[in-house]
Design a protein around this motif. Structure first.
Motif, short mmCIF file in Angstrom:
data_model
loop_
_atom_site.label_atom_id
_atom_site.label_comp_id
_atom_site.label_asym_id
_atom_site.label_seq_id
_atom_site.Cartn_x
_atom_site.Cartn_y
_atom_site.Cartn_z
N ALA A 1 15.95 32.22 -56.18
CA ALA A 1 16.35 33.38 -55.56
C ALA A 1 16.43 32.99 -54.05
CB ALA A 1 16.26 34.61 -55.87
N ARG A 2 15.15 32.61 -53.65
CA ARG A 2 14.94 32.52 -52.29
C ARG A 2 15.88 31.52 -51.60
NH1 ARG A 2 9.56 33.39 -53.70
NH2 ARG A 2 9.17 31.15 -53.19
N MET A 3 15.88 30.34 -52.39
CA MET A 3 16.57 29.17 -51.78
C MET A 3 18.20 29.54 -52.04
SD MET A 3 16.80 25.56 -53.95
CE MET A 3 17.86 24.10 -53.68
N LEU A 4 18.78 30.32 -53.01
CA LEU A 4 20.04 30.86 -52.74
C LEU A 4 20.38 31.44 -51.57
CD1 LEU A 4 22.82 30.46 -54.32
CD2 LEU A 4 22.33 32.64 -55.36
N GLU A 5 19.33 32.54 -51.40
CA GLU A 5 19.76 33.19 -50.28
C GLU A 5 19.63 32.50 -48.83
OE1 GLU A 5 16.99 36.80 -48.06
OE2 GLU A 5 17.16 36.74 -50.32
N ARG A 6 18.79 31.44 -48.83
CA ARG A 6 18.61 30.74 -47.47
C ARG A 6 19.82 29.83 -47.17
NH1 ARG A 6 13.72 26.72 -46.39
NH2 ARG A 6 14.19 26.23 -44.19
N PHE A 7 20.12 28.96 -48.21
CA PHE A 7 21.12 27.88 -48.10
C PHE A 7 22.55 28.31 -48.71
CE2 PHE A 7 16.92 25.90 -48.63
CZ PHE A 7 16.87 25.14 -47.49
N ASP A 8 22.95 29.36 -49.18
CA ASP A 8 24.16 29.68 -49.70
C ASP A 8 24.78 29.94 -48.39
OD1 ASP A 8 26.65 30.48 -50.82
OD2 ASP A 8 25.69 32.31 -51.73
N LYS A 9 25.63 29.18 -47.65
CA LYS A 9 26.09 29.26 -46.20
C LYS A 9 27.33 30.26 -46.30
CE LYS A 9 22.80 27.17 -44.00
NZ LYS A 9 21.65 28.06 -43.79
N ASP A 10 28.07 29.86 -47.37
CA ASP A 10 29.47 30.59 -47.44
C ASP A 10 29.48 31.90 -48.20
OD1 ASP A 10 29.19 29.87 -50.10
OD2 ASP A 10 30.89 28.22 -49.86
N GLY A 11 28.17 32.12 -48.78
CA GLY A 11 28.03 33.58 -49.61
C GLY A 11 28.67 33.77 -50.57
N ASP A 12 28.88 32.74 -51.41
CA ASP A 12 29.63 32.60 -52.83
C ASP A 12 28.57 32.87 -53.95
OD1 ASP A 12 28.71 30.06 -52.94
OD2 ASP A 12 30.72 29.32 -53.45
N GLY A 13 27.47 33.14 -53.77
CA GLY A 13 26.28 33.18 -54.77
C GLY A 13 26.02 31.97 -55.67
N ALA A 14 26.47 30.52 -54.98
CA ALA A 14 26.23 29.38 -55.66
C ALA A 14 26.02 28.25 -54.58
CB ALA A 14 27.51 28.97 -56.48
#
Length: 154
Positions: free
Chosen positions: A89-102
């Motif tokens: 969850a932290r990784m997704l929050e940190r690296f999801d630059k386009d905010g698409d949840g993936a």
């Protein structure tokens, strides 16, 4: 049976390093980041060995869901899944630059040392790793595979 021993070793190592890791950067490298004030339970501005032990005991108790003072394989696996879920969850929050949840391949974090490790293994600078260079790197790595398991030494 190897998995039980491996998981037990991980839990034991985590318990041993919890105190230093807690002071350095929260509880463990990938766990919740605890502030100094959270570890300093009595609020006196100083963290004692007893406070670190109490923190470790609390983490053990959280994993020991049946309260029997022992960690079963299922309890360790459940705690490991919980940590993995938190980290993902932290990784997704940190690296999801386009905010698409993936995370796309381009958004995935790159290992900081991957290129340097390859360069060190490629002792002759040929741009490739020969079997000899691979074996020499393995022996310098203490006879362990990259995943930490023992290798057979010929």
């Amino acid at each position: 049976m190897k998995h039980v021993k491996f998981i037990a070793a991980i839990v034991a190592a985590a318990a041993v390093t919890a105190g230093g890791a807690a002071l350095a950067q929260g509880f463990g490298h990938h766990g919740p980041r605890m502030s100094f004030e959270e570890i300093d339970a009595d609020g006196n501005g100083e963290v004692t060995k007893a406070e670190i032990q109490a923190m470790k005991d609390a983490h053990f108790a959280k994993a020991d869901t049946d309260g029997d003072g022992k960690l079963t394989l299922e309890e360790m696996q459940a705690r490991a899944r919980e940590h993995a879920n938190e980290r993902a969850a932290r990784m997704l929050e940190r690296f999801d630059k386009d905010g698409d949840g993936a995370l796309s391949k381009d958004e995935m974090p790159q290992p900081r040392r991957a290129g340097r490790m390859f360069d060190r293994m490629d002792a002759d600078g040929s741009g490739g790793i020969s079997k000899q260079e691979f074996e020499e790197a393995r022996s310098r790595h203490g006879g362990k595979r990259w995943n930490g398991e023992e290798t057979e030494q010929n």
